[in-house]
Motif scaffolding. Structure first.
Motif, short mmCIF file in Angstrom:
data_model
loop_
_atom_site.label_atom_id
_atom_site.label_comp_id
_atom_site.label_asym_id
_atom_site.label_seq_id
_atom_site.Cartn_x
_atom_site.Cartn_y
_atom_site.Cartn_z
N PRO A 82 0.79 -1.32 -0.04
CA PRO A 82 0.07 0.12 -0.03
C PRO A 82 0.98 1.21 -0.07
O PRO A 82 2.03 1.12 0.29
CB PRO A 82 -0.79 -0.01 1.25
CG PRO A 82 -0.56 -1.29 1.71
CD PRO A 82 0.81 -1.97 1.21
N ARG A 84 0.84 3.79 1.86
CA ARG A 84 1.14 4.42 3.44
C ARG A 84 2.08 3.10 3.84
O ARG A 84 1.68 1.95 3.65
CB ARG A 84 0.03 4.44 4.23
CG ARG A 84 0.40 5.33 5.41
CD ARG A 84 -0.89 6.02 5.87
NE ARG A 84 -1.94 5.00 5.85
CZ ARG A 84 -2.37 4.80 7.07
NH1 ARG A 84 -1.86 5.30 8.37
NH2 ARG A 84 -3.45 4.05 7.28
N PHE A 85 3.06 3.27 4.62
CA PHE A 85 3.95 2.33 5.19
C PHE A 85 2.96 1.45 6.28
O PHE A 85 2.39 2.17 7.20
CB PHE A 85 4.97 2.64 5.97
CG PHE A 85 5.78 1.60 6.69
CD1 PHE A 85 6.53 0.62 6.02
CD2 PHE A 85 5.90 1.55 8.16
CE1 PHE A 85 7.35 -0.30 6.58
CE2 PHE A 85 6.51 0.53 8.64
CZ PHE A 85 7.37 -0.30 7.86
N SER A 86 2.59 0.19 5.88
CA SER A 86 1.57 -0.53 6.62
C SER A 86 1.99 -1.95 7.09
O SER A 86 1.36 -2.92 7.16
CB SER A 86 0.40 -0.81 5.59
OG SER A 86 -0.10 0.42 5.02
N LEU A 87 3.17 -1.78 7.88
CA LEU A 87 3.75 -2.87 8.48
C LEU A 87 3.49 -2.46 9.90
O LEU A 87 3.30 -1.45 10.46
CB LEU A 87 5.06 -3.05 8.17
CG LEU A 87 5.39 -3.52 6.60
CD1 LEU A 87 6.68 -3.78 6.59
CD2 LEU A 87 4.58 -4.71 6.28
N TYR A 88 3.95 -3.77 10.65
CA TYR A 88 3.73 -3.38 12.44
C TYR A 88 4.96 -2.65 12.97
O TYR A 88 5.90 -3.08 12.90
CB TYR A 88 3.39 -4.77 13.07
CG TYR A 88 2.32 -5.44 12.74
CD1 TYR A 88 1.15 -4.95 13.08
CD2 TYR A 88 2.02 -6.42 11.48
CE1 TYR A 88 -0.30 -5.42 12.79
CE2 TYR A 88 0.92 -6.93 11.39
CZ TYR A 88 -0.20 -6.44 11.77
OH TYR A 88 -1.25 -7.03 11.40
N GLN A 89 4.71 -1.41 13.30
CA GLN A 89 5.66 -0.58 13.76
C GLN A 89 6.40 -1.29 14.89
O GLN A 89 7.67 -0.94 15.20
CB GLN A 89 5.66 0.85 13.97
CG GLN A 89 4.57 1.44 12.86
CD GLN A 89 5.18 2.54 12.16
OE1 GLN A 89 6.11 2.91 12.32
NE2 GLN A 89 3.92 3.10 11.36
N PHE A 100 4.29 -12.29 7.92
CA PHE A 100 3.45 -12.24 6.55
C PHE A 100 4.11 -13.50 5.70
O PHE A 100 3.10 -13.89 5.18
CB PHE A 100 4.01 -11.00 5.81
CG PHE A 100 3.28 -9.75 6.43
CD1 PHE A 100 1.97 -9.60 6.03
CD2 PHE A 100 3.79 -8.72 6.97
CE1 PHE A 100 1.20 -8.47 6.32
CE2 PHE A 100 3.31 -7.63 7.70
CZ PHE A 100 1.95 -7.56 7.22
N GLU B 198 -5.21 -1.71 14.04
CA GLU B 198 -5.12 -2.32 12.75
C GLU B 198 -5.31 -1.35 11.67
O GLU B 198 -4.87 -1.30 10.55
CB GLU B 198 -5.62 -3.70 12.65
CG GLU B 198 -5.00 -4.40 13.41
CD GLU B 198 -3.79 -5.61 13.21
OE1 GLU B 198 -3.62 -5.43 11.79
OE2 GLU B 198 -3.43 -6.30 14.03
N LYS B 199 -6.89 -1.09 11.73
CA LYS B 199 -7.48 -0.13 10.43
C LYS B 199 -6.76 1.26 10.56
O LYS B 199 -6.45 1.77 9.22
CB LYS B 199 -8.80 0.10 10.74
CG LYS B 199 -9.72 -1.32 10.95
CD LYS B 199 -11.43 -0.70 10.99
CE LYS B 199 -12.14 -1.87 11.17
NZ LYS B 199 -13.29 -1.57 11.43
N GLU B 200 -6.39 1.81 11.53
CA GLU B 200 -6.10 3.24 11.62
C GLU B 200 -4.48 3.03 11.00
O GLU B 200 -4.26 3.87 10.17
CB GLU B 200 -5.83 3.45 13.12
CG GLU B 200 -5.83 4.91 13.25
CD GLU B 200 -5.90 5.56 14.50
OE1 GLU B 200 -6.87 5.23 15.43
OE2 GLU B 200 -4.82 6.08 15.07
N LEU B 201 -3.58 2.09 11.25
CA LEU B 201 -2.32 2.04 10.73
C LEU B 201 -2.19 1.37 9.34
O LEU B 201 -1.22 1.30 8.75
CB LEU B 201 -1.33 1.22 11.76
CG LEU B 201 -1.23 1.82 13.04
CD1 LEU B 201 -0.56 1.02 13.83
CD2 LEU B 201 -0.60 3.11 13.14
N GLY B 202 -3.59 0.94 8.99
CA GLY B 202 -3.37 0.48 7.53
C GLY B 202 -2.78 -1.07 7.48
O GLY B 202 -2.92 -1.63 6.27
N THR B 203 -2.57 -1.65 8.57
CA THR B 203 -2.16 -2.94 8.45
C THR B 203 -3.45 -4.06 8.16
O THR B 203 -3.30 -5.01 7.58
CB THR B 203 -1.62 -3.50 9.86
OG1 THR B 203 -2.19 -2.86 10.73
CG2 THR B 203 -0.26 -3.09 9.95
#
Lengths: 301, 368
Positions: A82, A84-89, A100, B198-203
């Motif tokens: 995506p 926006r960076f969408s991994l678990y920070q 993943f 999860e929704k907010e961060l896009g994950t």
């Protein structure tokens, strides 16, 4: 079989027409670029193709699978990164990749050869939390995660936005290598200079496709006389050029202005015109069109 | 199975690495129990009072001594006139004032009828009425002791005994209440928050574009919270038993089973909220408004359901915590077995199923 077919896709958000009758085909194994400014509808199109959104009208398929009916199958075979960076920070680099891999029913080891080139660059930081990585490294991690299950089609939504120039070049180099491995790649970008790195590109603006072709063909179709202009009074130059009778369009282009004219130009004519307006150190020469010039021309038509 | 375990592992990392979550999970129960156990109480020790003793005789001094001897009151001021009482009240120095009139013993011994005036601070009605009760009881005792009149030949004595809570301790009330509140907080609010995150961060976008079944996403996310909530329940019950002496008369296993049931109800509610909210802030506010407030106010935890207006009584019948508190009290204080609480268990069970079905129906397999 085409990797991606899009047939008359439209999508509205309230009154805004995000996508308007999009038709597009992407060949298997191609590196296809979707080029357009912010808000052109790139992300919406990506989300429809990755089964995250439903289109209002039209049909689309990925590797022959319908994006609505066969969404479960598609989700097993595609890779998606995506915008926006969408991994678990709060997870480390390795934990993210592992997670993943596992949810796609595979392991890092199994497909390591596919991500190796990319992953080795971030492997020294594998115990660092993803949130603490730099922009370029985040992007490499996100690409690794999108690749770890060996997808047949890879969707990259503005992967290079907010990334430094060197990392951007590296990133495109990686895409080249992935293409060689037979993966179809659909990539979107607002940067026109990246367009020439694709096999084929589609220019998109306000939800409409302006042109679909190879970058060289698109540039060759550019028909008007094009000049690069620069003087000592750059901020005043734009307005002055617009008052020049033969001017068709003027746009800023790096440190120059790009000027198209209604007919071939006597260069002295313009030089004198500018001198009368008080400009000095006038540089004026014909130049070759770039994708950006084509885009600007298509937009104004 | 492997994706599921990976999911649970990931979720545990999230919990352990987020200070705010840890604080809510483990700090909150301790703080709540201690606040309710020590600070919020209806019992008084050494309430400050003032005395205006206009009689200054043996009997009046005796009465004062009697009041202080109980331990409920501390006379912090002997005032000389009525206006001093007023100012003591206004300064907030005293909770109550006792006025003994000039002819106190005269009236008592000869006219057989003496009067004592008690003034209490009505701006704090709970305290005022409790203190009034205390002082009335004590004056009655005093009177019986002082009058040497022989007992009436015929009399009815009331011998009262409060079963299940003989000393009327408020901890018996708050341990079930706090348990309900904490389990609601941990299970419902934290679940709603973690899904909204999860929704907010896009994950969530990435999870959706994966072969994971939506049901697995939810179950994987909530599983760690079931265990955490159960640990919390055990912790609160243990504090209640060992620190505050609340009994557990019924079966411990049944008690934990009931906790688990309520945890599932709360989780289902949390999932339902998360399907309707997209940001953590919205999830938090919705949980507070829709879950925490009703649990505090309408479950019978703080205010008895029976004394609420009809409308609120009706609303309280759909508050899961109400049934859970009844269940806890029945099992802990009365020692009821499962056969006596079937109805409440059934209500909670049906609520849980209902919430789960609705939220699964609402769970979006796409972004919009």
């Amino acid at each position: 079989m085409k990797a991606i077919t899009i047939d008359g896709i439209s999508k509205k958000y309230g009154k805004t027409q995000a996508l308007d009758q999009i038709n597009l085909e992407v060949e298997e194994g191609a590196l296809f670029g979707l080029i357009g400014p912010d808000g052109a509808g790139k992300t919406t199109l990506f989300r429809i193709l990755t089964t995250l959104l439903l289109a209002d009208t039209g049909q689309a398929s990925v590797t022959g699978l319908d994006v609505v009916k066969d969404y479960k199958e598609i989700r097993k075979t595609i890779g998606y990164m995506p915008g926006r960076f969408s991994l678990y920070q709060d997870l480390t680099v390795e934990e993210n990749l592992n997670f993943f891999a596992t949810i796609f029913g595979t392991t890092i080891e199994e497909n390591y050869d596919l991500v190796r080139d990319i992953y080795v660059q971030i492997e020294p930081f594998k115990n660092r939390r993803a949130g603490k990585l730099s922009g370029g490294m985040k992007q490499k991690l996100a690409l690794s995660c999108a690749l770890i299950h060996k997808p047949t089609v890879l969707f990259l939504d503005e992967p290079t936005t907010g990334v430094d120039v060197v990392s951007r070049q590296e990133f495109w180099e990686m895409l080249r290598k992935l293409k060689e491995k037979g993966i179809t790649i659909l990539v979107s970008t607002p940067y026109m200079d990246e367009a020439s790195l694709c096999d084929r590109i589609a220019l998109i603006q306000k939800g409409q496709l302006l042109s679909i072709d190879s970058p060289t063909n698109i540039i060759q179709q550019f028909s008007k006389p094009l000049y690069a202009v620069k003087t000592n009074l750059l901020h005043q130059l734009l307005g002055d050029l617009r008052t020049f009778p033969l001017t068709d369009t003027v746009f800023p282009f790096g440190e120059y202005l790009h000027l198209t004219t209604k007919q071939q130009l006597e260069e002295d004519q313009l030089t004198i015109f500018l001198q009368n307006k008080g400009h000095q150190k006038i540089q004026l020469h014909p130049t070759k069109a770039t994708i950006e010039d084509c885009f600007m021309e298509l937009m104004t038509n | 199975m492997k994706p599921f375990l990976a999911f649970v592992k990931k979720e545990i990392y999230h919990i352990l690495r987020d200070r705010r979550t840890l604080l809510i999970l483990f700090g909150m129960p301790i703080i709540q129990v201690l606040i309710f156990g020590y600070a919020v109480t209806n019992e008084f020790r050494g309430a400050s009072i003032a005395v205006l003793d206009q009689a200054q005789d043996e009997l009046s001094t005796d009465l004062q001594r009697h009041l202080v001897a109980s331990g409920h009151f501390a006379i912090i001021e002997q005032v000389d006139n009525v206006s001093d009482i007023e100012s003591a009240f206004q300064k907030g120095k005293i909770k109550m004032a006792v006025v003994i009139p000039p002819d106190f013993s005269q009236d008592f011994y000869h006219r057989k009828k003496a009067v004592v005036q008690v003034l209490s601070d009505g701006s704090d009605p709970n305290t005022a009425s409790t203190l009034l009760n205390y002082v009335t009881n004590m004056v009655n005792q005093f009177q019986v002791r002082k009058s040497q009149a022989p007992p009436l030949p015929l009399q009815i004595n009331i011998e009262s005994r409060l079963v299940y809570n003989p000393e009327l301790k408020s901890v018996y009330m708050f341990v079930p209440g706090v348990t309900a509140l904490i389990l609601m907080l941990v299970s419902a609010m934290m679940t709603a928050l973690t899904l909204a995150k999860e929704k907010e961060l896009g994950t969530m976008e990435l999870l959706l574009v994966s072969p994971l079944h939506p049901f697995l996403i939810i179950v994987g996310k909530v599983t760690p919270y079931v265990f955490l909530a159960l640990i919390n329940a055990i912790f609160i019950l243990a504090l209640g038993v060992f620190v505050f002496g609340v009994p557990i008369k019924g079966s411990l296993l049944l008690l934990l089973g009931l906790c688990l049931l309520f945890i599932l109800t709360a989780l289902a509610l949390g999932i339902l909220i998360s399907t309707k909210t997209d940001t953590q802030q919205a999830a938090m506010l919705t949980s507070l408004m829709m879950l925490m407030m009703p649990t505090m106010l309408l479950s019978g935890f703080i205010f008895p359901v029976e004394s609420m207006p009809r409308l609120l009584q009706w609303i309280s019948t759909i508050i899961p915590a109400k049934y859970f508190i009844i269940l806890l009290k029945d099992v802990m204080l009365k020692g009821s077995g499962i056969e006596l609480i079937l109805w409440e268990v059934m209500v909670l069970g049906i609520m849980t199923l209902f919430f789960l079905v609705v939220s699964l129906k609402n769970f979006k397999i796409r972004l919009a």
